[in-house]
Enzyme design. Structure first.
Site, short mmCIF file in Angstrom:
data_model
loop_
_atom_site.label_atom_id
_atom_site.label_comp_id
_atom_site.label_asym_id
_atom_site.label_seq_id
_atom_site.Cartn_x
_atom_site.Cartn_y
_atom_site.Cartn_z
N ALA A 107 0.87 -1.18 0.00
CA ALA A 107 0.00 0.00 0.00
C ALA A 107 0.90 1.22 0.00
O ALA A 107 2.09 1.13 0.32
CB ALA A 107 -0.86 -0.04 1.26
N GLU A 130 3.49 -5.83 7.18
CA GLU A 130 2.67 -4.84 7.88
C GLU A 130 3.03 -4.67 9.36
O GLU A 130 3.00 -3.56 9.88
CB GLU A 130 1.18 -5.20 7.76
CG GLU A 130 0.57 -4.84 6.42
CD GLU A 130 0.81 -5.88 5.33
OE1 GLU A 130 1.62 -6.80 5.55
OE2 GLU A 130 0.17 -5.77 4.27
N1 COA Z 1 4.64 3.41 0.04
C1 COA Z 1 5.13 4.62 -0.32
N2 COA Z 1 6.41 4.82 -0.65
C2 COA Z 1 7.22 3.76 -0.61
C3 COA Z 1 6.79 2.47 -0.25
C4 COA Z 1 5.43 2.31 0.08
N3 COA Z 1 4.91 1.13 0.43
N4 COA Z 1 7.83 1.63 -0.30
C5 COA Z 1 8.89 2.35 -0.70
N5 COA Z 1 8.52 3.63 -0.88
C6 COA Z 1 9.37 4.74 -1.35
C7 COA Z 1 10.46 5.09 -0.36
O1 COA Z 1 9.99 6.02 0.59
C8 COA Z 1 11.53 5.67 -1.26
O2 COA Z 1 11.13 6.98 -1.58
P1 COA Z 1 12.23 8.14 -1.74
O3 COA Z 1 13.13 7.70 -2.85
O4 COA Z 1 11.41 9.34 -2.02
O5 COA Z 1 12.94 8.19 -0.42
C9 COA Z 1 11.41 4.85 -2.52
O6 COA Z 1 10.09 4.27 -2.48
C10 COA Z 1 12.41 3.73 -2.67
O7 COA Z 1 12.39 2.94 -1.49
P2 COA Z 1 13.72 2.31 -0.89
O8 COA Z 1 13.31 1.57 0.33
O9 COA Z 1 14.76 3.34 -0.76
O10 COA Z 1 14.13 1.32 -2.07
P3 COA Z 1 14.76 -0.13 -1.99
O11 COA Z 1 14.94 -0.57 -3.38
O12 COA Z 1 15.92 -0.14 -1.05
O13 COA Z 1 13.64 -1.07 -1.29
C11 COA Z 1 11.47 -1.98 -0.96
C12 COA Z 1 12.44 -1.31 -1.94
C13 COA Z 1 10.13 -2.11 -1.64
C14 COA Z 1 11.98 -3.35 -0.53
C15 COA Z 1 11.32 -1.11 0.32
O14 COA Z 1 11.06 0.21 -0.06
C16 COA Z 1 10.24 -1.53 1.26
O15 COA Z 1 10.42 -2.46 2.02
N6 COA Z 1 9.10 -0.84 1.25
C17 COA Z 1 8.04 -1.01 2.19
C18 COA Z 1 7.20 -2.18 1.84
C19 COA Z 1 6.08 -2.34 2.82
O16 COA Z 1 6.25 -2.29 4.01
N7 COA Z 1 4.92 -2.55 2.27
C20 COA Z 1 3.78 -2.82 3.04
C21 COA Z 1 3.03 -1.58 3.28
S1 COA Z 1 1.60 -2.00 4.22
#
Ligand code: COA
Length: 679
Positions: free
Chosen positions: A61, A123
């Site tokens: 999300a 989550e």
């Molecule tokens: N919602 C909004 N923004 C998100 C996001 C999310 N679920 N997941 C990542 N982003 C954004 C980050 O804030 C970052 O933004 P920025 O460049 O403006 O700082 C960008 O996406 C890249 O994220 P980053 O974590 O730096 O990249 P990564 O390649 O190292 O890792 C993921 C990618 C997807 C593994 C990691 O971002 C992650 O674990 N995200 C959260 C996933 C999550 O918890 N989802 C469940 C939500 S209920």
């Protein structure tokens, strides 16, 4: 953002393109729903594939939307529409399918993954439970205990494990082509998870529940997830969904969820280059030199070896070098035995490190980090020799934890090449890296240090030069208050317990025993009188002088006999003596007072640090404390905690402490007073 529809044979591919991570924003949800709905009544479409452009499948999300009320279409309605589609819907997963992304995939009738894909429900790490069927569909698809483990740990699994558990149906080189094949040849019959039921193996589940509560260390979401799964096992899907959604909506507005969202974004912001740097590209780092093969040096070397880089170690003697290299080998051997890395990975990492006692061996390194004895003279000698051999453009880093990096830099011919890289022990495990920007550090050296942090899986925070930088400077205030609390009536054990109950990984006296009480003792001998409160360390000093150095000598604030930890009677005697020396009678001290005194010491110092420009932001301070000092993540860091207490209350308490016997250590930060007035 766009969701593009491609018709391939009789299949409709919904291509989601919402950089950077294809988060499920309102627009994406609406476009998926529209695509699935349109396909349902399109006779030319036999099946649907949901796939993503860019580096990943849907990573969840949109966390940014969590602060506001949910907007339509709600995710559970989108997942219901996917699952109820008369056409076969297949998720084509590459990169990560996380949170809402996996919930979309679970609503699909089949899941095809690319090699290297990861699937998970993280989550709980955001203080939530899945809110669109994750807790209900996953246990209906795979072993419910494995599902419960994934939900309560938040840890993703790789494609191979996902396939073994039945979470994905196929792994393919061209995952989209394979998904198209599934969508056009397979039926939906029996594939709607909402039509299945799940039951729990009570014994296994209760063992998992107990382990989950222990690991949560005070965070509530993992326990809430366990209770939800237990409560809904055996119930209808509709009932389960109702309970899941209600819990999700309740949790998203808790302090814990707010704090975890705060630290999620703070960790991403801290790794960005400061605004004044401009558009500078980081240098390409291929070969890394590490000077000093002690615990710190070998830990630093391993962070680079883990990331696939080559490392050259330098030591003063062959003996010290062999010892360091042997430590690296045995550490990787150990990781292999525990199944954390493969034999090939062990061989690759051990094979990528070499050593020498000759500075000339570092002449082709792009980055050289010294981790030698903490003395200005020693550091200057090392940098002088580095200056003579390092290639032009090489970045020269120091791992000092409190020395003046400006002074080190000024002692060589290329001060702009010098940057601080302050690692935390054990360096190959701890996430935090303080990147210290000295007065003359070049923009290139700084952005390269930040890029190196990312490639080596660290969370960097930029700090300015001052004794102790961000983390250790604040720690001093915290340790001072812990020491003074002993004089007023608390015991080391009571202080440690109050703080571990608050959620700290360890208490200050346990930490002192672990790292060696003599370290601080020696450091204080070199400090200017007046720079610390001697009464706060009388017990520490007495212990060291009596040979109680901490765990390494078998006793410190605690005794360690046969693995059992108990309060050290000698320490308690020294506490009594210190109290009478200070002319104080013991009074009853509550755990709440212990937490308030030590936490607000961190908070006030943190505001000073930002005010002085040593840290860029309050958020950076939170990142330091959560990732380097065992501060409970679910509280978001000390500065986030202060906001939750209310800054007005914080100012009132700090002012009160300023009027106490040791009030001179509590000068209130004007920035804190101003923020409180504005709040
Ligand atoms: N919602 C909004 N923004 C998100 C996001 C999310 N679920 N997941 C990542 N982003 C954004 C980050 O804030 C970052 O933004 P920025 O460049 O403006 O700082 C960008 O996406 C890249 O994220 P980053 O974590 O730096 O990249 P990564 O390649 O190292 O890792 C993921 C990618 C997807 C593994 C990691 O971002 C992650 O674990 N995200 C959260 C996933 C999550 O918890 N989802 C469940 C939500 S209920």
């Amino acid at each position: 953002m766009s969701v593009v529809r491609e018709n391939r044979e009789s299949c409709l591919i919904l291509w989601i393109d919402n950089p950077p991570v294809n988060a499920l924003s309102q627009e994406v949800r609406a476009a998926i729903l529209a695509g699935v709905t349109a396909a349902a009544s399109d006779a030319k479409v036999q099946g649907i594939v949901i796939a993503c452009k860019g580096r990943t499948f849907i990573a969840g999300a949109d966390v940014k939307e969590f602060g506001a009320p949910p907007t339509e279409p709600f995710l559970p309605d989108v997942t219901a529409a996917i699952e109820n589609s008369p056409k076969t819907v297949v998720a084509a997963i590459h990169g990560q399918a996380l949170g809402g992304g996996l919930e979309i995939a679970l609503a699909c009738h089949y899941r095809v993954a690319a090699k290297g894909a990861k699937l998970g429900l993280p989550e709980v790490t955001l203080g939530l439970v899945p809110g669109a069927g994750g807790t209900q569909r996953l246990p209906r698809l795979i072993d419910p205990i494995v599902a419960a483990e994934m939900i309560t740990s938040g840890k993703p699994v790789d494609a191979a494990r996902a396939q073994a558990s039945g979470l994905v149906d196929a792994i393919a080189e061209d995952h989209v082509a394979e998904a198209v094949k599934f969508a056009t040849t397979k039926s939906v019959a029996g594939r709607r998870l909402s039509e299945r039921a799940f039951q729990l193996d009570a014994e296994k589940f209760e063992a998992l529940a107990a382990a989950t509560r222990k690991q949560a260390k005070g965070a509530t979401a993992p326990g809430a997830a366990i209770d939800l799964i237990r409560r809904t096992a055996g119930k209808s899907f509709v009932e389960g969904m109702r309970e899941e959604r209600a819990l999700f909506l309740h949790l998203r507005s808790t302090d814990e969820a707010r704090a975890l969202r705060h630290i999620f974004f703070a960790e991403r912001a801290s790794s960005k280059a400061p605004d004044d740097i401009g558009d500078v590209k980081p240098a390409d780092i291929k070969a890394v030199g590490v000077i000093g093969a002690g615990t710190m040096g070998t830990g630093i070397a391993m962070t680079f070896l883990d990331a696939g880089l080559k490392v050259r170690m330098l030591e003063m003697s062959d003996e010290a070098l062999s010892k360091g290299l042997a430590r690296i080998q045995s550490s990787y051997q150990d990781s292999m035995t525990k199944g954390r890395i493969t034999e090939a990975q062990r061989d690759q990492r051990v094979g990528a490190v070499s050593g020498s006692t000759d500075y000339a061996s570092l002449s082709d390194c792009d980055l050289i980090i010294e981790a030698v004895f903490e003395s200005m003279d020693v550091k200057k000698t090392v940098f002088k020799q580095l200056d003579a051999v390092a290639k032009p453009g090489a970045i020269l880093a120091t791992n000092t934890s409190y020395l003046d990096i400006d002074e080190i830099a000024a002692s060589i011919s290329r001060p702009d090449a010098v940057v601080g890289l302050h690692y935390f022990s054990p360096a190959n495990i701890m996430k935090l890296l303080e990147v210290v920007r000295a007065k003359r550090t070049s923009p290139m050296a700084l952005v390269t240090a930040l890029a190196v942090a990312k490639t080596t899986n660290k969370i960097p925070v930029v700090a300015g030069v001052c004794p102790g930088f961000i983390g250790n400077r604040m720690l001093r205030a915290y340790v001072r208050e812990a020491g003074l609390l002993l004089l007023e009536g608390a015991t080391p054990e009571q202080v440690d317990k109050a703080l571990t109950n608050f959620g700290m990984a360890m208490g200050p006296f346990g930490v002192a025993d672990l790292s060696g009480i003599d370290i601080g003792y020696k450091a204080r001998k070199e400090m200017a009188p007046g720079s610390f409160e001697p009464m706060a360390v009388t017990v520490h000093d007495k212990l060291v002088e009596a040979g109680h150095l901490g765990q390494k000598s078998g006793s410190g604030f605690y005794t360690y006999t046969g693995g059992a930890k108990a309060p050290n009677p000698a320490a308690l005697t020294f506490v009594e003596e210190a109290r009478s020396k200070a002319g104080r009678a013991a009074r009853a001290i509550s755990d709440a007072e212990i937490v308030e005194r030590t936490m607000l010491a961190l908070v006030n110092e943190g505001y000073w640090i930002v005010e002085e420009g040593v840290a860029r932001s309050l958020d950076d301070i939170d990142v330091v404390y959560v990732n380097g000092y065992g501060f409970p993540r679910h509280r978001g860091g000390p500065m986030c905690y202060a906001r939750q207490l209310g800054l007005g209350n914080v100012v009132k308490s700090v002012t009160g402490f300023g009027e106490g016997s040791y009030g001179k250590w509590w000068p209130i930060s004007p920035a804190l007073a101003k923020a409180a007035a504005a709040s």
